[in-house]
Design an enzyme around this catalytic site. Structure first.
Site, PDB file in Angstrom:
ATOM      1  N   HIS A 189       6.292  -0.464  -2.875  1.00 41.41           N
ATOM      2  CA  HIS A 189       5.616   1.091  -3.254  1.00 41.41           C
ATOM      3  C   HIS A 189       5.284   1.940  -3.692  1.00 41.41           C
ATOM      4  O   HIS A 189       4.870   2.247  -3.986  1.00 41.41           O
ATOM      5  CB  HIS A 189       4.738   0.181  -3.897  1.00 41.41           C
ATOM      6  N   ASN A 212       1.037  -1.844   0.210  1.00 39.19           N
ATOM      7  CA  ASN A 212       0.120   0.128  -0.276  1.00 39.19           C
ATOM      8  C   ASN A 212       1.192   1.343  -0.087  1.00 39.19           C
ATOM      9  O   ASN A 212       1.890   1.436   0.634  1.00 39.19           O
ATOM     10  CB  ASN A 212      -0.857  -0.022   1.132  1.00 39.19           C
ATOM     11  N   GLY A 266      -5.613  -9.176   3.125  1.00 40.81           N
ATOM     12  CA  GLY A 266      -5.755  -7.619   1.785  1.00 40.81           C
ATOM     13  C   GLY A 266      -5.437  -8.161   0.734  1.00 40.81           C
ATOM     14  O   GLY A 266      -5.182  -6.812   0.234  1.00 40.81           O
ATOM     15  N   THR A 267      -4.481  -9.171  -0.002  1.00 32.93           N
ATOM     16  CA  THR A 267      -3.638  -8.641  -1.617  1.00 32.93           C
ATOM     17  C   THR A 267      -4.264  -9.906  -2.174  1.00 32.93           C
ATOM     18  O   THR A 267      -4.789 -11.254  -1.676  1.00 32.93           O
ATOM     19  CB  THR A 267      -1.885  -9.128  -1.013  1.00 32.93           C
ATOM     20  N   ASN A 282      -7.899 -12.457   3.189  1.00 35.67           N
ATOM     21  CA  ASN A 282      -8.182 -12.043   2.055  1.00 35.67           C
ATOM     22  C   ASN A 282     -10.027 -11.989   2.057  1.00 35.67           C
ATOM     23  O   ASN A 282     -10.448 -13.649   2.410  1.00 35.67           O
ATOM     24  CB  ASN A 282      -7.344 -12.581   0.782  1.00 35.67           C
ATOM     25  N   CYS A 328      14.874  22.093 -12.271  1.00 34.83           N
ATOM     26  CA  CYS A 328      15.565  21.189 -13.510  1.00 34.83           C
ATOM     27  C   CYS A 328      14.352  21.402 -14.744  1.00 34.83           C
ATOM     28  O   CYS A 328      14.207  21.452 -15.917  1.00 34.83           O
ATOM     29  CB  CYS A 328      16.102  19.978 -13.623  1.00 34.83           C
ATOM     30  N   ASP A 340      -0.342   3.606   0.870  1.00 31.83           N
ATOM     31  CA  ASP A 340      -1.234   5.117   2.074  1.00 31.83           C
ATOM     32  C   ASP A 340      -1.165   5.531   3.355  1.00 31.83           C
ATOM     33  O   ASP A 340      -1.183   6.799   3.767  1.00 31.83           O
ATOM     34  CB  ASP A 340      -2.576   4.840   2.258  1.00 31.83           C
TER      35      ASP A 340
HETATM   36  P1  NAD Z   1      -5.223  -5.709  -5.480  1.00 30.16           P
HETATM   37  O1  NAD Z   1      -6.244  -4.038  -5.016  1.00 30.16           O
HETATM   38  O2  NAD Z   1      -4.921  -6.098  -5.747  1.00 30.16           O
HETATM   39  O3  NAD Z   1      -6.166  -6.711  -4.300  1.00 30.16           O
HETATM   40  C1  NAD Z   1      -6.846  -6.360  -2.733  1.00 30.16           C
HETATM   41  C2  NAD Z   1      -7.065  -7.826  -2.384  1.00 30.16           C
HETATM   42  O4  NAD Z   1      -8.193  -6.753  -1.645  1.00 30.16           O
HETATM   43  C3  NAD Z   1      -8.289  -8.397  -3.608  1.00 30.16           C
HETATM   44  O5  NAD Z   1      -8.120  -9.963  -3.529  1.00 30.16           O
HETATM   45  C4  NAD Z   1      -9.786  -8.673  -2.739  1.00 30.16           C
HETATM   46  O6  NAD Z   1     -10.256  -9.293  -2.967  1.00 30.16           O
HETATM   47  C5  NAD Z   1      -9.197  -7.951  -1.557  1.00 30.16           C
HETATM   48  N1  NAD Z   1     -10.006  -7.470  -0.296  1.00 30.16           N
HETATM   49  C6  NAD Z   1     -10.558  -6.321  -0.506  1.00 30.16           C
HETATM   50  N2  NAD Z   1     -11.351  -5.748   0.389  1.00 30.16           N
HETATM   51  C7  NAD Z   1     -11.170  -6.852   1.867  1.00 30.16           C
HETATM   52  C8  NAD Z   1     -11.181  -7.231   3.030  1.00 30.16           C
HETATM   53  N3  NAD Z   1     -12.068  -5.756   3.439  1.00 30.16           N
HETATM   54  N4  NAD Z   1     -10.783  -8.060   3.716  1.00 30.16           N
HETATM   55  C9  NAD Z   1      -9.884  -8.520   3.239  1.00 30.16           C
HETATM   56  N5  NAD Z   1      -9.035  -7.707   1.917  1.00 30.16           N
HETATM   57  C10 NAD Z   1     -10.480  -7.710   0.944  1.00 30.16           C
HETATM   58  O7  NAD Z   1      -4.378  -5.267  -4.493  1.00 30.16           O
HETATM   59  P2  NAD Z   1      -2.974  -5.349  -3.640  1.00 30.16           P
HETATM   60  O8  NAD Z   1      -2.542  -6.826  -3.934  1.00 30.16           O
HETATM   61  O9  NAD Z   1      -2.231  -4.717  -2.983  1.00 30.16           O
HETATM   62  O10 NAD Z   1      -2.248  -4.777  -5.084  1.00 30.16           O
HETATM   63  C11 NAD Z   1      -2.117  -3.843  -5.710  1.00 30.16           C
HETATM   64  C12 NAD Z   1      -0.961  -3.329  -6.045  1.00 30.16           C
HETATM   65  O11 NAD Z   1      -2.372  -1.257  -6.034  1.00 30.16           O
HETATM   66  C13 NAD Z   1      -0.072  -2.545  -4.887  1.00 30.16           C
HETATM   67  O12 NAD Z   1       0.825  -2.514  -5.331  1.00 30.16           O
HETATM   68  C14 NAD Z   1      -0.640  -0.947  -4.376  1.00 30.16           C
HETATM   69  O13 NAD Z   1       0.432  -0.313  -4.560  1.00 30.16           O
HETATM   70  C15 NAD Z   1      -1.738  -0.734  -5.247  1.00 30.16           C
HETATM   71  N6  NAD Z   1      -3.290   0.153  -4.458  1.00 30.16           N
HETATM   72  C16 NAD Z   1      -2.622   0.603  -3.234  1.00 30.16           C
HETATM   73  C17 NAD Z   1      -3.409   1.450  -2.849  1.00 30.16           C
HETATM   74  C18 NAD Z   1      -3.485   2.007  -1.086  1.00 30.16           C
HETATM   75  O14 NAD Z   1      -2.635   1.952  -0.516  1.00 30.16           O
HETATM   76  N7  NAD Z   1      -4.672   1.929   0.059  1.00 30.16           N
HETATM   77  C19 NAD Z   1      -4.900   1.182  -2.512  1.00 30.16           C
HETATM   78  C20 NAD Z   1      -5.037   0.641  -4.444  1.00 30.16           C
HETATM   79  C21 NAD Z   1      -3.875   0.547  -5.188  1.00 30.16           C
END
Ligand code: NAD
Length: 242
Positions: free
Chosen positions: A117, A100, A188-189, A214, A151, A102
């Site tokens: 990231h 994340n 949560g990934t 997840n 720059c 954030d």
């Molecule tokens: P992803 O968006 O690919 O997957 C997120 C996963 O979280 C999904 O499989 C979904 O089913 C699950 N999910 C959704 N709500 C949930 C909950 N309440 N509890 C548990 N699981 C839940 O995200 P990722 O795999 O982290 O990778 C995507 C990329 O997106 C990352 O590299 C990141 O940089 C970027 N990203 C970051 C943010 C942030 O910083 N909050 C938000 C969106 C995307």
């Protein structure tokens, strides 16, 4: 019923988090139900190619994410990880690795978080030879691409875009922690973004227990986890971590 993980049984714990951890804080995930992909063509908005050809498109996505993240509050999933850190014994360690951008783990009180990231909260010059240091910046750039005062090159968000490599220091620190851990907990990934999705295999190769929390089962890597807990992290994690 969700059983507690016996955290006292592990000495070196790695928690890898993804966008799902921040969903309950009101920040959309990229993939999964209700993901950001539905509002933005992220392939087009979040790539190194887009930064070169149409940087304002990248900034519009980042501005949307900044607007949400600036005022977002950590939720019980972030807080459960902090509570775990606070009750570790002297012989135990916890490394939080996040995909994340954030900053919510740090806002919740986690220490030493490895940000694979990058961070939404900072901006830097796109010219690698420029001496401008990354600086804190919550500005929204929706109509004009900002330029470097030193720059004149385009300024860019301090995040890792698709087609870019991870920051080497963060990657190395994470890889070291994953190789040494005896518990690898992914939360949560979607386990689809490389190279973070490979860490579970490294952890297993080095003898760790691997657990996933997840909302949905992963597309790949289902068999590699010893346990999969399906449901919202903000409910499951406090229960699992006790
Ligand atoms: P992803 O968006 O690919 O997957 C997120 C996963 O979280 C999904 O499989 C979904 O089913 C699950 N999910 C959704 N709500 C949930 C909950 N309440 N509890 C548990 N699981 C839940 O995200 P990722 O795999 O982290 O990778 C995507 C990329 O997106 C990352 O590299 C990141 O940089 C970027 N990203 C970051 C943010 C942030 O910083 N909050 C938000 C969106 C995307």
């Amino acid at each position: 019923m969700t059983h507690r993980i016996d955290m006292a049984a592990y000495r070196r714990i790695v928690i890898l988090t993804g966008a799902g951890v921040s969903a309950a804080s009101g920040l959309d995930t990229f993939r999964g139900h209700g993901g950001l992909w539905r509002q933005f063509d992220a392939e087009a908005c979040a790539t190194a190619t887009a930064l070169r050809t149409d940087p304002l498109r990248v900034w519009r996505l980042i501005s949307f994410m900044r607007r949400g993240a600036k005022t977002a509050k950590p939720n019980p999933a972030h807080q459960a990880i902090v509570a775990l850190e606070n009750k570790l014994r002297a012989t135990q360690s916890l490394t939080v690795v996040t995909q994340n951008i954030d900053g919510l783990h740090q806002r919740a009180g986690s220490h030493g978080v490895i940000e694979l990231h990058g961070r939404l909260s900072h901006t830097r010059c796109a010219n690698p030879r420029c001496s401008l240091k990354p600086f804190e910046d919550w500005e929204l750039y929706e109509t004009q691409t900002p330029r470097c005062e030193k720059c004149g090159a385009v300024l860019r968000p301090d995040v890792v875009l698709f087609e870019e490599l991870l920051p080497p220091d963060a990657y190395r620190a994470c890889d070291d922690a994953v190789r040494a851990c005896d518990l690898f907990l992914a939360v949560g990934t979607s386990c689809t973004v490389h190279p973070a999705c490979d860490f579970v295999f490294t952890a297993k190769d080095h003898g760790a227990t691997a657990i996933l929390v997840n909302l949905e089962p992963p597309e790949n890597a289902v068999d590699v986890f010893d346990e999969i807990h399906l449901g919202p992290a903000e409910e499951l994690l406090p229960a699992l971590l006790g």
